[in-house]
Structures are given as C-alpha cells and as structure tokens.
Design an enzyme around this catalytic site. Structure first.
Site, PDB file in Angstrom:
ATOM      1  N   LYS A 118      45.885  35.745  36.559  1.00 40.66           N
ATOM      2  CA  LYS A 118      45.365  36.763  35.683  1.00 40.66           C
ATOM      3  C   LYS A 118      46.474  37.911  35.713  1.00 40.66           C
ATOM      4  O   LYS A 118      46.118  38.751  34.984  1.00 40.66           O
ATOM      5  CB  LYS A 118      44.124  37.050  36.057  1.00 40.66           C
ATOM      6  CG  LYS A 118      43.045  35.899  35.645  1.00 40.66           C
ATOM      7  CD  LYS A 118      41.605  36.445  35.560  1.00 40.66           C
ATOM      8  CE  LYS A 118      40.825  35.337  34.906  1.00 40.66           C
ATOM      9  NZ  LYS A 118      39.428  35.629  34.745  1.00 40.66           N
ATOM     10  N   LYS A 197      42.674  25.956  30.588  1.00 43.59           N
ATOM     11  CA  LYS A 197      41.371  25.779  30.553  1.00 43.59           C
ATOM     12  C   LYS A 197      40.921  26.604  29.456  1.00 43.59           C
ATOM     13  O   LYS A 197      41.235  27.706  29.125  1.00 43.59           O
ATOM     14  CB  LYS A 197      40.787  26.637  31.933  1.00 43.59           C
ATOM     15  CG  LYS A 197      39.597  26.547  32.256  1.00 43.59           C
ATOM     16  CD  LYS A 197      39.328  27.133  33.548  1.00 43.59           C
ATOM     17  CE  LYS A 197      39.044  28.593  33.266  1.00 43.59           C
ATOM     18  NZ  LYS A 197      37.734  29.017  33.798  1.00 43.59           N
ATOM     19  N   LYS A 200      36.686  32.395  28.420  1.00 37.78           N
ATOM     20  CA  LYS A 200      36.258  33.707  27.665  1.00 37.78           C
ATOM     21  C   LYS A 200      37.322  34.645  27.282  1.00 37.78           C
ATOM     22  O   LYS A 200      37.437  35.113  26.037  1.00 37.78           O
ATOM     23  CB  LYS A 200      34.997  34.431  28.447  1.00 37.78           C
ATOM     24  CG  LYS A 200      33.977  33.364  28.582  1.00 37.78           C
ATOM     25  CD  LYS A 200      32.685  34.407  29.414  1.00 37.78           C
ATOM     26  CE  LYS A 200      32.100  33.530  30.356  1.00 37.78           C
ATOM     27  NZ  LYS A 200      32.722  33.562  31.674  1.00 37.78           N
TER      28      LYS A 200
HETATM   29  N1  AQP Z   1      36.757  25.574  30.591  1.00 30.21           N
HETATM   30  C1  AQP Z   1      35.850  25.203  31.564  1.00 30.21           C
HETATM   31  N2  AQP Z   1      35.443  23.926  31.803  1.00 30.21           N
HETATM   32  C2  AQP Z   1      34.582  23.851  32.620  1.00 30.21           C
HETATM   33  N3  AQP Z   1      33.925  24.584  33.549  1.00 30.21           N
HETATM   34  C3  AQP Z   1      34.243  25.873  33.105  1.00 30.21           C
HETATM   35  N4  AQP Z   1      33.801  26.932  33.662  1.00 30.21           N
HETATM   36  C4  AQP Z   1      34.397  28.120  33.059  1.00 30.21           C
HETATM   37  N5  AQP Z   1      35.429  27.762  32.049  1.00 30.21           N
HETATM   38  C5  AQP Z   1      35.118  26.066  32.217  1.00 30.21           C
HETATM   39  C6  AQP Z   1      32.669  26.964  34.792  1.00 30.21           C
HETATM   40  O1  AQP Z   1      31.645  27.876  34.121  1.00 30.21           O
HETATM   41  C7  AQP Z   1      31.169  28.737  35.237  1.00 30.21           C
HETATM   42  C8  AQP Z   1      31.116  30.198  34.929  1.00 30.21           C
HETATM   43  O2  AQP Z   1      32.368  30.527  35.046  1.00 30.21           O
HETATM   44  P1  AQP Z   1      32.708  32.180  35.003  1.00 30.21           P
HETATM   45  O3  AQP Z   1      32.108  33.038  33.464  1.00 30.21           O
HETATM   46  O4  AQP Z   1      32.030  32.636  36.154  1.00 30.21           O
HETATM   47  O5  AQP Z   1      34.151  32.127  35.224  1.00 30.21           O
HETATM   48  P2  AQP Z   1      35.362  31.568  34.530  1.00 30.21           P
HETATM   49  O6  AQP Z   1      35.536  30.287  35.265  1.00 30.21           O
HETATM   50  O7  AQP Z   1      36.531  32.600  34.959  1.00 30.21           O
HETATM   51  O8  AQP Z   1      35.006  31.423  33.304  1.00 30.21           O
HETATM   52  P3  AQP Z   1      36.059  31.872  31.856  1.00 30.21           P
HETATM   53  O9  AQP Z   1      35.192  31.527  30.650  1.00 30.21           O
HETATM   54  O10 AQP Z   1      37.425  31.063  32.085  1.00 30.21           O
HETATM   55  O11 AQP Z   1      36.012  33.549  32.267  1.00 30.21           O
HETATM   56  P4  AQP Z   1      37.076  34.466  32.203  1.00 30.21           P
HETATM   57  O12 AQP Z   1      38.080  34.285  31.075  1.00 30.21           O
HETATM   58  O13 AQP Z   1      36.298  35.792  32.053  1.00 30.21           O
HETATM   59  O14 AQP Z   1      37.782  34.196  33.570  1.00 30.21           O
HETATM   60  C9  AQP Z   1      31.992  28.411  36.580  1.00 30.21           C
HETATM   61  O15 AQP Z   1      31.034  27.224  37.485  1.00 30.21           O
HETATM   62  C10 AQP Z   1      33.177  27.947  36.047  1.00 30.21           C
HETATM   63  O16 AQP Z   1      33.759  26.949  36.962  1.00 30.21           O
END
Ligand code: AQP
Length: 332
Positions: A118, A197, A200
């Site tokens: 990041k 991955k 968001k």
């Molecule tokens: N692509 C994914 N596949 C499977 N599981 C996922 N999770 C996130 N992306 C995937 C799981 O969703 C839960 C919540 O995630 P989060 O919002 O706390 O953090 P993150 O993993 O950082 O999610 P994002 O969507 O990638 O958000 P940003 O872009 O803001 O960092 C967690 O259990 C995560 O593992």
C-alpha cells in the site's frame, strides 16, 4: 472460553468502500452462517479507524459506515444474535493499540507485506498505515478472542497479533489468549482484472448490492484463463477466478460439471459466467430485499449499532482494567 462457555470469535471489515463479492465470499457469508448456527460468541466490527490510514473524505466515510452496517445486517449479521458495532464507538481500541505499540518491535512492522504494497511508490505515507497491524492486534486482544476468521491477505497481521500476545504475556503476565486464524474456503477472490486480490481500494470489484444489470455487465467482462483465446480452447479451471467463485457458490454437481466442460471446451466462458450469475442470484435476491427494507429504517440500524457498542464496551472496559493493572499504569 467465555462466561457462556462458547469460544469467542472476532472479525472486522473496513468501511473503505462498498462491500464487494470478494469480502462476501471470503468473509461475510461465513460470518452469517456462524450467526445462524449460534455455536460461538460472535463479535463483528466495522473498523473505521483502519479506514483513515489512507486519504479519505470524512462525509463519505460517515455514509460508508452506515452503508456497511446495512449491508452486513442484510447479509445475515442479525444484531440480536451477534455483537455488531463501529470500532471508534469503543475508545479502548485505540487506547490498547497505544500500549501494544510498546511491545511491538519496529522490525516486525517493516516486514508487513500489506504496508509494503500500500505504500509502494507513494511519497505521502501515513504513520497510521504503518501501525495498522498494531491496531488490528488491539481489536482482537481487547475481546480476548480465540478465533479470528480471515482471508489469506490478513494472515500475516494475525501472526503478528499472536506474537504480540506472547510478548505481552511474557512481560506482564497471562492476560491474553493466543487467537487462532480461521481461513475461509474462498480466502482469495481475484479482482475483475485478474491482477491480484479484489480490493475496495483498487476499483476492481463488483459491489454485492449492485443492480442486477450492472452486476452482470461487470461479471461478463471479468478476466478468465488468458490461454482461452478461442471458444474451442480448453480452459484451466484451477487458475480461473470464475471457477473459484463457482466452488464457493454453486452446487457440488455444478462445480464438477463446470470443471469438466471447461477443460474439454464444451462450455465457453460467457456461458460459465451466466451459470455463476444464477448462483449469485439464488443467494442475493433475498439479501437485496432485506437491504431495501433496512434503507427505510435508518433509526433501527443506528439503534443496533448503539446497542452493539454498549455490549462491546462492557468487555473492553474489563480487559483494559486488567491491562492497566498488569502494566502498572494509572494513578487510582
Ligand atoms: N478478494 C478477497 N477475497 C477473499 N476475502 C477477502 N477479504 C477482502 N478481500 C478479499 C476479506 O474480507 C474481510 C474484510 O476485509 P477488509 O475490508 O477489512 O480489508 P481488506 O482485506 O483490506 O479488504 P479490501 O476490500 O481489500 O479493502 P481495502 O482495499 O480498503 O484494503 C477480511 O476478512 C478479508 O480477509
């Protein structure tokens, strides 16, 4: 174990964008099953203090917290059957994170791959992004959770939380249990572009509550096996994101058939996606109805979050009393 005799489970989600199908398949859908089963004491947190570690707009964040709460309740996180709350409503999260920073070596944080990814290529990197894993450890330890459902992207952070428990307990006495990870079956859904991955913040998602037409348009364009240039080329399901989603969502018979028809080129990618869309619809239609109902009841959601924070605070207050005493802090 807790006073109820059930293991305590904690998990969180950032309100950093709309809930997407990766979050749902990898995390929220399993949480909802656990809520329905009621075999564990379940605590789910909308981790807004994690969502301010990169640039954001305050008004947008407020709206996203509300939206995320509605999404989660619509997905089955019934506030009457689990504790659902917003992180910053329980101040002890940041207090404990401040203390845990003093048992966390700098070198451990430098090793975190999510920070490296990041912050890569950015001039303006915030300290909050660097210390994100310390706050995550505090989130879990505050509730003395023994099980933490995570996608594979969060495993390294959880390992750091376990290490933090060992360091803290060694230094100050046995306060915290070591949390165990619980990795879901669909722990890594790739983005629509197939480049890493689904996230968001990367804009490579399908929002869970997207309109049917927009949902299908995005799914239809999603990346599959790049070797399938023509309809007659056999595919490799094991590297295809669409097949990963079929495994999480479609019936076992459909999964077997999908594998066979892909590897023998009997089925094209668009047809395969149409069948996946039917599987999504089967589960999402009732969730959409529930989501629409919640949109009409903002006070009910607000009340649920208030009650959730109250429940969470009761545990957090007790933990912090123990932590301060063990660390020799406080004047009273
Ligand atoms: N692509 C994914 N596949 C499977 N599981 C996922 N999770 C996130 N992306 C995937 C799981 O969703 C839960 C919540 O995630 P989060 O919002 O706390 O953090 P993150 O993993 O950082 O999610 P994002 O969507 O990638 O958000 P940003 O872009 O803001 O960092 C967690 O259990 C995560 O593992």
């Amino acid at each position: 174990m807790t006073t109820t005799g059930k293991p305590r489970v904690f998990s969180g989600i950032q309100p950093s964008g709309e809930l997407h199908i990766g979050n749902w398949l990898g995390a929220v859908r399993t949480w909802a099953t656990q809520v329905a089963e009621q075999n564990e004491e379940l605590i789910f947190c909308i981790v807004d203090a994690h969502a301010i570690t990169t640039e954001y707009d305050p008004a947008e964040l407020r709206a996203r917290i509300d939206g995320m709460a509605r999404d989660l309740i619509a997905c089955g996180l019934d506030p009457a059957k689990c504790t659902l709350f917003v992180q910053s409503d329980v101040r002890e999260h940041t207090e404990l994170a401040g203390y845990l920073a003093n048992v966390t070596p700098l070198g451990d944080l430098h090793r975190m791959t999510q920070f490296k990814e990041k912050s890569a290529g950015k001039e303006h990197v915030l300290v909050g992004l660097f210390t994100y894993p310390v706050l995550m450890a505090a989130d879990i330890l505050l509730y003395k959770a023994t099980v933490v459902p995570v996608g594979d992207d969060q495993l390294q952070h959880l390992e750091l939380a376990r290490e933090t428990v060992r360091r803290f307990n060694y230094r100050f006495g046995e306060i915290f249990p070591e949390p165990q990870p619980r990795v879901s079956q669909a722990s890594r859904i790739l983005g629509l572009d197939g480049q890493g991955k689904m996230s968001k913040s990367k804009g490579n998602t399908i929002a869970l509550f997207e309109e049917h037409e927009a949902f299908w348009n995005k799914l239809r364009g999603a990346f599959t096996d790049p070797q399938r240039m023509r309809r007659s080329d056999p595919g490799r399901p094991e590297i295809c994101n669409i097949y990963t989603m079929h495994k999480a969502l479609s019936s076992p018979e459909q999964v077997t058939l999908t594998h066979e028809e892909c590897t023998t080129a009997k089925r094209g990618c668009v047809d395969c996606k149409k069948i996946l869309m039917e599987s999504f619809d089967r589960e999402l239609v009732p969730l959409r109805l529930k989501r629409a109902e919640l949109d009409a009841q903002p006070e009910l959601v607000k009340q649920a979050l208030g009650d959730g924070a109250e429940k969470a605070r009761r545990i957090a207050t007790e933990t912090m009393r123990e932590v301060r005493a063990a660390m020799g802090l406080g004047g009273k």
